[in-house]
Design a protein around this motif. Structure first.
Motif, PDB file in Angstrom:
ATOM      1  N   ALA A  77     -42.957  13.183  26.880  1.00  0.00           N
ATOM      2  CA  ALA A  77     -43.037  13.388  25.432  1.00  0.00           C
ATOM      3  C   ALA A  77     -43.632  14.743  25.066  1.00  0.00           C
ATOM      4  N   ALA A  78     -44.341  15.370  25.999  1.00  0.00           N
ATOM      5  CA  ALA A  78     -44.896  16.703  25.738  1.00  0.00           C
ATOM      6  C   ALA A  78     -43.830  17.793  25.764  1.00  0.00           C
ATOM      7  N   LEU A  79     -42.670  17.493  26.325  1.00  0.00           N
ATOM      8  CA  LEU A  79     -41.724  18.551  26.678  1.00  0.00           C
ATOM      9  C   LEU A  79     -40.816  19.085  25.563  1.00  0.00           C
ATOM     10  N   PRO A  80     -40.124  18.256  24.780  1.00  0.00           N
ATOM     11  CA  PRO A  80     -38.954  18.763  24.048  1.00  0.00           C
ATOM     12  C   PRO A  80     -39.171  20.027  23.228  1.00  0.00           C
ATOM     13  N   VAL A  81     -39.941  19.962  22.156  1.00  0.00           N
ATOM     14  CA  VAL A  81     -40.020  21.118  21.267  1.00  0.00           C
ATOM     15  C   VAL A  81     -40.768  22.277  21.921  1.00  0.00           C
ATOM     16  N   ALA A  82     -41.947  22.029  22.459  1.00  0.00           N
ATOM     17  CA  ALA A  82     -42.765  23.119  22.989  1.00  0.00           C
ATOM     18  C   ALA A  82     -42.195  23.698  24.282  1.00  0.00           C
ATOM     19  N   TYR A  83     -42.025  22.859  25.292  1.00  0.00           N
ATOM     20  CA  TYR A  83     -41.578  23.353  26.592  1.00  0.00           C
ATOM     21  C   TYR A  83     -40.083  23.676  26.575  1.00  0.00           C
ATOM     22  N   GLY A  84     -39.302  22.900  25.816  1.00  0.00           N
ATOM     23  CA  GLY A  84     -37.882  23.206  25.691  1.00  0.00           C
ATOM     24  C   GLY A  84     -37.656  24.568  25.063  1.00  0.00           C
ATOM     25  N   THR A  85     -38.425  24.855  24.006  1.00  0.00           N
ATOM     26  CA  THR A  85     -38.335  26.153  23.336  1.00  0.00           C
ATOM     27  C   THR A  85     -38.727  27.283  24.280  1.00  0.00           C
ATOM     28  N   ALA A  86     -39.817  27.095  25.012  1.00  0.00           N
ATOM     29  CA  ALA A  86     -40.272  28.128  25.945  1.00  0.00           C
ATOM     30  C   ALA A  86     -39.279  28.322  27.084  1.00  0.00           C
ATOM     31  N   HIS A  87     -38.737  27.234  27.598  1.00  0.00           N
ATOM     32  CA  HIS A  87     -37.784  27.319  28.708  1.00  0.00           C
ATOM     33  C   HIS A  87     -36.545  28.096  28.290  1.00  0.00           C
TER      34      HIS A  87
ATOM     35  N   LEU B 175     -39.357  50.410  11.775  1.00  0.00           N
ATOM     36  CA  LEU B 175     -38.168  50.571  12.607  1.00  0.00           C
ATOM     37  C   LEU B 175     -38.258  51.773  13.538  1.00  0.00           C
ATOM     38  N   ARG B 176     -39.170  52.706  13.269  1.00  0.00           N
ATOM     39  CA  ARG B 176     -39.284  53.874  14.150  1.00  0.00           C
ATOM     40  C   ARG B 176     -39.619  53.464  15.579  1.00  0.00           C
ATOM     41  N   TYR B 177     -40.443  52.426  15.723  1.00  0.00           N
ATOM     42  CA  TYR B 177     -40.773  51.952  17.068  1.00  0.00           C
ATOM     43  C   TYR B 177     -39.550  51.344  17.747  1.00  0.00           C
ATOM     44  N   VAL B 178     -38.711  50.662  16.971  1.00  0.00           N
ATOM     45  CA  VAL B 178     -37.559  49.975  17.545  1.00  0.00           C
ATOM     46  C   VAL B 178     -36.587  50.979  18.148  1.00  0.00           C
ATOM     47  N   TRP B 179     -36.266  52.046  17.389  1.00  0.00           N
ATOM     48  CA  TRP B 179     -35.305  52.993  17.958  1.00  0.00           C
ATOM     49  C   TRP B 179     -35.950  53.998  18.908  1.00  0.00           C
ATOM     50  N   SER B 180     -37.182  54.427  18.612  1.00  0.00           N
ATOM     51  CA  SER B 180     -37.810  55.449  19.447  1.00  0.00           C
ATOM     52  C   SER B 180     -38.059  54.950  20.869  1.00  0.00           C
ATOM     53  N   PHE B 181     -38.381  53.665  20.985  1.00  0.00           N
ATOM     54  CA  PHE B 181     -38.701  53.107  22.293  1.00  0.00           C
ATOM     55  C   PHE B 181     -37.607  52.164  22.789  1.00  0.00           C
ATOM     56  N   GLU B 182     -36.452  52.194  22.118  1.00  0.00           N
ATOM     57  CA  GLU B 182     -35.290  51.390  22.530  1.00  0.00           C
ATOM     58  C   GLU B 182     -35.696  49.939  22.785  1.00  0.00           C
ATOM     59  N   LEU B 183     -36.401  49.367  21.814  1.00  0.00           N
ATOM     60  CA  LEU B 183     -36.924  48.017  21.970  1.00  0.00           C
ATOM     61  C   LEU B 183     -35.844  46.963  21.753  1.00  0.00           C
ATOM     62  N   ASN B 184     -36.028  45.856  22.424  1.00  0.00           N
ATOM     63  CA  ASN B 184     -35.146  44.703  22.251  1.00  0.00           C
ATOM     64  C   ASN B 184     -35.891  43.629  21.459  1.00  0.00           C
ATOM     65  N   ILE B 185     -35.316  43.196  20.344  1.00  0.00           N
ATOM     66  CA  ILE B 185     -35.865  42.081  19.583  1.00  0.00           C
ATOM     67  C   ILE B 185     -34.972  40.884  19.892  1.00  0.00           C
ATOM     68  N   LYS B 186     -35.512  39.909  20.607  1.00  0.00           N
ATOM     69  CA  LYS B 186     -34.699  38.781  21.068  1.00  0.00           C
ATOM     70  C   LYS B 186     -35.161  37.494  20.406  1.00  0.00           C
ATOM     71  N   GLY B 187     -34.275  36.917  19.600  1.00  0.00           N
ATOM     72  CA  GLY B 187     -34.561  35.627  19.002  1.00  0.00           C
ATOM     73  C   GLY B 187     -34.097  34.500  19.896  1.00  0.00           C
ATOM     74  N   SER B 188     -34.817  33.381  19.834  1.00  0.00           N
ATOM     75  CA  SER B 188     -34.426  32.200  20.593  1.00  0.00           C
ATOM     76  C   SER B 188     -34.667  30.986  19.706  1.00  0.00           C
ATOM     77  N   ASN B 189     -33.644  30.160  19.568  1.00  0.00           N
ATOM     78  CA  ASN B 189     -33.715  29.047  18.635  1.00  0.00           C
ATOM     79  C   ASN B 189     -33.525  27.716  19.354  1.00  0.00           C
ATOM     80  N   SER B 190     -34.527  26.853  19.228  1.00  0.00           N
ATOM     81  CA  SER B 190     -34.406  25.479  19.684  1.00  0.00           C
ATOM     82  C   SER B 190     -34.266  25.381  21.207  1.00  0.00           C
ATOM     83  N   PHE B 191     -33.556  24.357  21.671  1.00  0.00           N
ATOM     84  CA  PHE B 191     -33.431  24.024  23.094  1.00  0.00           C
ATOM     85  C   PHE B 191     -32.279  23.045  23.211  1.00  0.00           C
ATOM     86  N   TYR B 192     -31.822  22.827  24.429  1.00  0.00           N
ATOM     87  CA  TYR B 192     -30.670  21.963  24.647  1.00  0.00           C
ATOM     88  C   TYR B 192     -30.966  21.006  25.793  1.00  0.00           C
TER      89      TYR B 192
END
Length: 338
Positions: A134-144, A272-289
């Protein structure tokens, strides 16, 4: 089966005083394509705080039994359900594809019994406890999904975890260490940080006393535009708010900012200067399966993941347990045993 049951019911949006344990809620009747499970363990997430308070644009059908995460035994099997039988131990994926989240759009796990679509069931290994499952779905699933499915953290990476003491945070610390990362855990008290140290965190930052971004730059050097020196490889940031811009500032060139939520505010100051100057990746992650939950159950079964549980409480004390989540007074998960 009893005709009525105990349940934690939200009558109307507001504070946690709107949650009430009732003893006369009818046990759900089984329907085609569904099973009724006897809930043995459920767990809280910060999402439950938002559900109680009410969220703009989300109309929750009240009254509702809250609780997204649950594990239990099948008590009844509905017509047309194949591959499951009474007594099977199951973890529930809280997302009902037709109607939405359990504990929000449908009655959830903070009750003795729950009606669940058969498509949401995942078989539990015999040696995994109901509390751990019961500890797993939202928290650990999201992290995984955020770390492993998206392949965002690799051995040797320097990884900052903001909000490291909560459910998703502790899961990120555990999984990042398993992937071989150097983990910088940020939390709001020294006692929580000592708990995170026991999980394997390499560096500990009390964010109430130390600016995590300045610490990272002091430790690893200022990020450079023309090479890949300085800064950290990954910042895991599901808080948003005032932490967003400092996260950008301490990432190395080509680094990744991971986001799966915004508990401290969804509309932060941006540069946004940091995003392009340092070629940063902004990665979204939604939910779990299901694939994430099955993988996690296997990891718990083989002993490579041990979900961090702060405490388990009976249903009668569930509202107090959620208050601890709201006030960030816990390290890991709060389990409810209906």
């Amino acid at each position: 089966m009893n005709k009525t049951m105990k349940a934690l019911v939200l009558d109307q949006h507001g504070g946690l005083d709107q949650l009430h344990v009732v003893t006369d809620k009818p046990v759900p009747a089984v329907t085609p394509g569904h099973v009724v499970i006897r809930v043995r363990a459920s767990s809280f997430n910060y999402h439950d705080v938002f559900t109680v308070q009410g969220m703009p644009g989300i109309k929750v059908p009240l009254p509702v039994v809250i609780g997204l995460d649950m594990a239990g035994e099948i008590a009844e099997v509905g017509e047309g359900v194949e591959g499951w039988k009474v007594g099977d131990r199951v973890l529930v994926n809280p997302l009902n594809k037709a109607k939405g989240l359990m504990g929000e759009m449908l009655d959830g796990g903070m009750a003795e019994y729950c009606l669940v679509s058969a498509g949401q069931l995942i078989a539990m290994p015999d040696n995994v406890s109901f509390d751990d499952a019961a500890a797993l779905p939202v928290a650990y699933g999201t992290a995984h999904r955020m770390l492993i499915t998206h392949n965002t953290v690799k051995a040797g990476d320097k990884v900052v975890v903001l909000g490291a003491s909560g459910g998703v945070g502790t899961a990120c610390v555990i999984l990042a260490k398993q992937l071989g990362a150097e983990v910088i855990a940020c939390a709001g008290s020294d006692s929580k940080l000592q708990g995170l140290k026991s999980l394997g965190a390499d560096h500990l930052i009390n964010y109430r006393e130390t600016d995590f971004s300045k610490w990272a730059i002091g430790q690893y050097g200022k990020p450079q535009r023309r090479n890949y020196e300085g800064g950290v490889d990954v910042v895991i940031n599901f808080t948003g708010g005032d932490t967003w811009l400092p996260s950008l500032k301490c990432l190395k060139r080509g680094g990744t900012l991971l986001v799966c939520g915004a508990t401290a505010g969804h509309d932060p100051k941006e540069d946004l200067r940091y995003v392009w100057s340092f070629e940063l990746n902004i990665k979204g992650s939604n939910s779990f399966y299901d694939e994430n939950l099955k993988a996690l159950l296997d990891m718990v079964s083989e002993g490579s993941v041990d979900p961090l549980i702060d405490r388990a409480v009976p249903l009668e004390q569930a509202a107090e347990g959620l208050a601890l989540i709201r006030d960030r007074e816990v390290l890991g998960k709060v389990i409810v045993n209906p």
